[in-house]
Design a protein around this motif. Structure first.
Motif, PDB file in Angstrom:
ATOM      1  N   UNK A   1       0.840  -1.201   0.000  1.00 14.33           N
ATOM      2  CA  UNK A   1       0.000   0.000   0.000  1.00 14.33           C
ATOM      3  C   UNK A   1       0.877   1.253   0.000  1.00 14.33           C
ATOM      4  N   UNK A   2       1.940   1.238   0.806  1.00 16.29           N
ATOM      5  CA  UNK A   2       2.866   2.366   0.810  1.00 16.29           C
ATOM      6  C   UNK A   2       3.450   2.593  -0.571  1.00 16.29           C
ATOM      7  N   UNK A   3       3.892   1.503  -1.205  1.00 14.31           N
ATOM      8  CA  UNK A   3       4.468   1.617  -2.544  1.00 14.31           C
ATOM      9  C   UNK A   3       3.432   2.122  -3.535  1.00 14.31           C
ATOM     10  N   UNK A   4       2.212   1.624  -3.429  1.00 14.15           N
ATOM     11  CA  UNK A   4       1.148   2.022  -4.359  1.00 14.15           C
ATOM     12  C   UNK A   4       0.802   3.496  -4.212  1.00 14.15           C
ATOM     13  N   UNK A   5       0.779   3.983  -2.970  1.00 16.51           N
ATOM     14  CA  UNK A   5       0.424   5.391  -2.770  1.00 16.51           C
ATOM     15  C   UNK A   5       1.526   6.307  -3.289  1.00 16.51           C
ATOM     16  N   UNK A   6       2.766   5.922  -3.088  1.00 10.41           N
ATOM     17  CA  UNK A   6       3.865   6.713  -3.630  1.00 10.41           C
ATOM     18  C   UNK A   6       3.818   6.727  -5.150  1.00 10.41           C
ATOM     19  N   UNK A   7       3.548   5.566  -5.745  1.00 17.39           N
ATOM     20  CA  UNK A   7       3.453   5.480  -7.197  1.00 17.39           C
ATOM     21  C   UNK A   7       2.337   6.351  -7.722  1.00 17.39           C
TER      22      UNK A   7
ATOM     23  N   UNK B   1      -4.570  13.003  17.905  1.00 17.83           N
ATOM     24  CA  UNK B   1      -3.214  13.427  17.545  1.00 17.83           C
ATOM     25  C   UNK B   1      -2.132  12.460  17.999  1.00 17.83           C
ATOM     26  N   UNK B   2      -2.445  11.642  19.005  1.00 15.98           N
ATOM     27  CA  UNK B   2      -1.457  10.675  19.472  1.00 15.98           C
ATOM     28  C   UNK B   2      -1.520   9.362  18.685  1.00 15.98           C
ATOM     29  N   UNK B   3      -2.472   9.268  17.748  1.00 14.82           N
ATOM     30  CA  UNK B   3      -2.631   8.039  16.981  1.00 14.82           C
ATOM     31  C   UNK B   3      -2.516   8.232  15.467  1.00 14.82           C
ATOM     32  N   UNK B   4      -2.348   9.476  15.014  1.00 11.28           N
ATOM     33  CA  UNK B   4      -2.287   9.716  13.573  1.00 11.28           C
ATOM     34  C   UNK B   4      -1.093   9.023  12.928  1.00 11.28           C
ATOM     35  N   UNK B   5      -0.023   8.830  13.719  1.00 11.86           N
ATOM     36  CA  UNK B   5       1.194   8.255  13.153  1.00 11.86           C
ATOM     37  C   UNK B   5       0.989   6.814  12.687  1.00 11.86           C
ATOM     38  N   UNK B   6       0.054   6.110  13.292  1.00 16.00           N
ATOM     39  CA  UNK B   6      -0.192   4.727  12.876  1.00 16.00           C
ATOM     40  C   UNK B   6      -0.688   4.685  11.436  1.00 16.00           C
ATOM     41  N   UNK B   7      -1.452   5.702  11.016  1.00 15.13           N
ATOM     42  CA  UNK B   7      -1.920   5.766   9.632  1.00 15.13           C
ATOM     43  C   UNK B   7      -0.752   6.006   8.681  1.00 15.13           C
TER      44      UNK B   7
ATOM     45  N   UNK C   1      10.082   5.312  10.168  1.00 15.98           N
ATOM     46  CA  UNK C   1      11.005   4.915   9.104  1.00 15.98           C
ATOM     47  C   UNK C   1      10.540   5.458   7.761  1.00 15.98           C
ATOM     48  N   UNK C   2      11.465   6.090   7.048  1.00 14.58           N
ATOM     49  CA  UNK C   2      11.158   6.615   5.731  1.00 14.58           C
ATOM     50  C   UNK C   2      10.484   7.970   5.729  1.00 14.58           C
ATOM     51  N   UNK C   3      10.401   8.609   6.910  1.00 14.87           N
ATOM     52  CA  UNK C   3       9.720   9.901   7.009  1.00 14.87           C
ATOM     53  C   UNK C   3      10.641  10.945   7.629  1.00 14.87           C
ATOM     54  N   UNK C   4      10.233  12.197   7.509  1.00 15.35           N
ATOM     55  CA  UNK C   4      10.930  13.296   8.163  1.00 15.35           C
ATOM     56  C   UNK C   4       9.931  14.056   9.021  1.00 15.35           C
ATOM     57  N   UNK C   5      10.424  14.678  10.097  1.00 14.17           N
ATOM     58  CA  UNK C   5       9.573  15.336  11.073  1.00 14.17           C
ATOM     59  C   UNK C   5       9.922  16.814  11.187  1.00 14.17           C
TER      60      UNK C   5
ATOM     61  N   UNK D   1       3.179  20.029  18.628  1.00 11.90           N
ATOM     62  CA  UNK D   1       2.648  19.375  17.439  1.00 11.90           C
ATOM     63  C   UNK D   1       3.734  19.294  16.367  1.00 11.90           C
ATOM     64  N   UNK D   2       3.716  18.201  15.620  1.00 14.46           N
ATOM     65  CA  UNK D   2       4.718  17.970  14.575  1.00 14.46           C
ATOM     66  C   UNK D   2       4.030  17.526  13.283  1.00 14.46           C
ATOM     67  N   UNK D   3       4.710  17.784  12.189  1.00 12.09           N
ATOM     68  CA  UNK D   3       4.268  17.327  10.878  1.00 12.09           C
ATOM     69  C   UNK D   3       5.265  16.288  10.406  1.00 12.09           C
ATOM     70  N   UNK D   4       4.762  15.085  10.147  1.00 11.95           N
ATOM     71  CA  UNK D   4       5.607  14.041   9.590  1.00 11.95           C
ATOM     72  C   UNK D   4       5.112  13.689   8.191  1.00 11.95           C
ATOM     73  N   UNK D   5       6.040  13.543   7.268  1.00 13.25           N
ATOM     74  CA  UNK D   5       5.711  13.236   5.875  1.00 13.25           C
ATOM     75  C   UNK D   5       6.706  12.235   5.339  1.00 13.25           C
ATOM     76  N   UNK D   6       6.277  11.526   4.326  1.00 15.53           N
ATOM     77  CA  UNK D   6       7.196  10.580   3.701  1.00 15.53           C
ATOM     78  C   UNK D   6       8.373  11.319   3.086  1.00 15.53           C
ATOM     79  N   UNK D   7       9.559  10.706   3.193  1.00 13.18           N
ATOM     80  CA  UNK D   7      10.749  11.266   2.572  1.00 13.18           C
ATOM     81  C   UNK D   7      10.729  10.850   1.104  1.00 13.18           C
ATOM     82  N   UNK D   8      10.064  11.690   0.314  1.00 11.68           N
ATOM     83  CA  UNK D   8       9.801  11.363  -1.085  1.00 11.68           C
ATOM     84  C   UNK D   8      10.015  12.600  -1.935  1.00 11.68           C
ATOM     85  N   UNK D   9      10.729  12.445  -3.054  1.00 15.92           N
ATOM     86  CA  UNK D   9      10.958  13.579  -3.951  1.00 15.92           C
ATOM     87  C   UNK D   9       9.670  13.888  -4.700  1.00 15.92           C
TER      88      UNK D   9
END
Length: 290
Positions: A64-70, A125-131, A149-153, A261-269
């Protein structure tokens, strides 16, 4: 690995069922089933739990991670080739308090791009990271600083919550020793509302007695429930401010709850994901405390 099979897996997860995926992809339910069976055969793993709603298994989450990035990169590539914005899917996990207070300027920014679409998942807000870990979203507003893993904060700021109730409510539960926190009816946003529960632990001296607990899973409804005296609650200061000014509610004490509060996102170009990150940071700079 067949891209159409990954697209089908992603549709099942997003729509919650094989039938929903068939409607989203404009193919028959049998075609959806055949694609998933073929994908599962190719990787030798069960990828989808046939539940209601359908969910990805541990192995399925990787795909699913790969599919969403694609999907994101494919949309951006099509936009560049056509010289215009394609429909670029941006999925975000966010807590209800942020969505109802400081986050809305992000809508205006994304709207100005002309072709991106936002899909928001509401979670505590304490559970969003699981998604984010599961690959359900590209970015998340969270209380967790350490990136998965694979994200930046990125630190966004501090959200302050104020303990408030109506004047009548305060008077009803005031004793000679002060406020009767142990027995005061309380409001919770939902079963995962750790903010309210954690705050109460610091206010009571002993065992919490039998309390009336009302659950109101809506930011606007939660505020109204406090204003109308259903219970006391912790409200974001921007939501509480007009009620305090009008006198509809009062502060119960000065023990505010400040949550980084923090923003985490995939490390993706991805240009779109970078622009989204900038929009979130700009909105937080205005709407949150430093």
């Amino acid at each position: 690995m067949n891209p159409s099979h990954l697209e089908t897996l992603l549709a099942i997860v997003d729509e919650g069922s094989f039938e929903g995926a068939s409607l989203a992809l404009s193919i028959s339910p049998s075609a959806v089933s055949q694609r998933i069976k073929a994908l599962e055969h190719s990787v030798g793993r069960v990828l989808v739990s046939r539940t209601q709603p359908a969910k990805a298994t541990d192995a399925g989450e990787v795909l699913v991670q790969a599919a969403r990035k694609m999907a994101l990169l494919q949309a951006e590539t099509q936009a560049q080739l056509s010289g215009r914005l394609a429909e670029i899917p941006l999925t975000i996990a966010i807590n209800a308090d942020s969505l109802s207070t400081w986050f809305p300027p992000v809508f205006a920014e994304v709207a100005s791009w002309g072709g991106a679409t936002l899909s928001l998942r509401i979670e505590d807000e304490s559970h969003t990271l699981s998604l984010l870990r599961r690959g359900d979203v590209l970015g998340a507003v969270t209380t967790e600083e350490n990136p998965v893993a694979g994200c930046e904060s990125v630190r966004l700021g501090v959200m302050r919550h104020l303990p408030v109730a109506t004047p009548k409510f305060r008077d009803t539960y005031t004793t000679s020793k002060g406020l009767d926190w142990e027995s005061m009816p309380v409001l919770r946003f939902g079963p995962k509302d750790v903010l309210q529960d954690g705050d109460l632990i610091g206010r009571v001296s002993g065992r919490i007695g039998r309390r009336r607990v009302s659950i109101v899973p809506s930011a606007e409804g939660f505020g109204e429930a406090v204003r109308l005296g259903l219970g006391w609650g912790l409200l974001p200061e921007t939501q509480a401010a007009p009620m305090l000014e009008s006198g509809d509610v009062i502060l119960l004490d000065n023990n505010f709850v400040d949550t980084p509060m923090f923003w985490q996102r995939w490390r993706l170009e991805s240009r779109s994901l970078t622009r989204l990150t900038e929009a979130v940071i700009n909105a937080a700079t205005v709407g949150l405390r430093p």
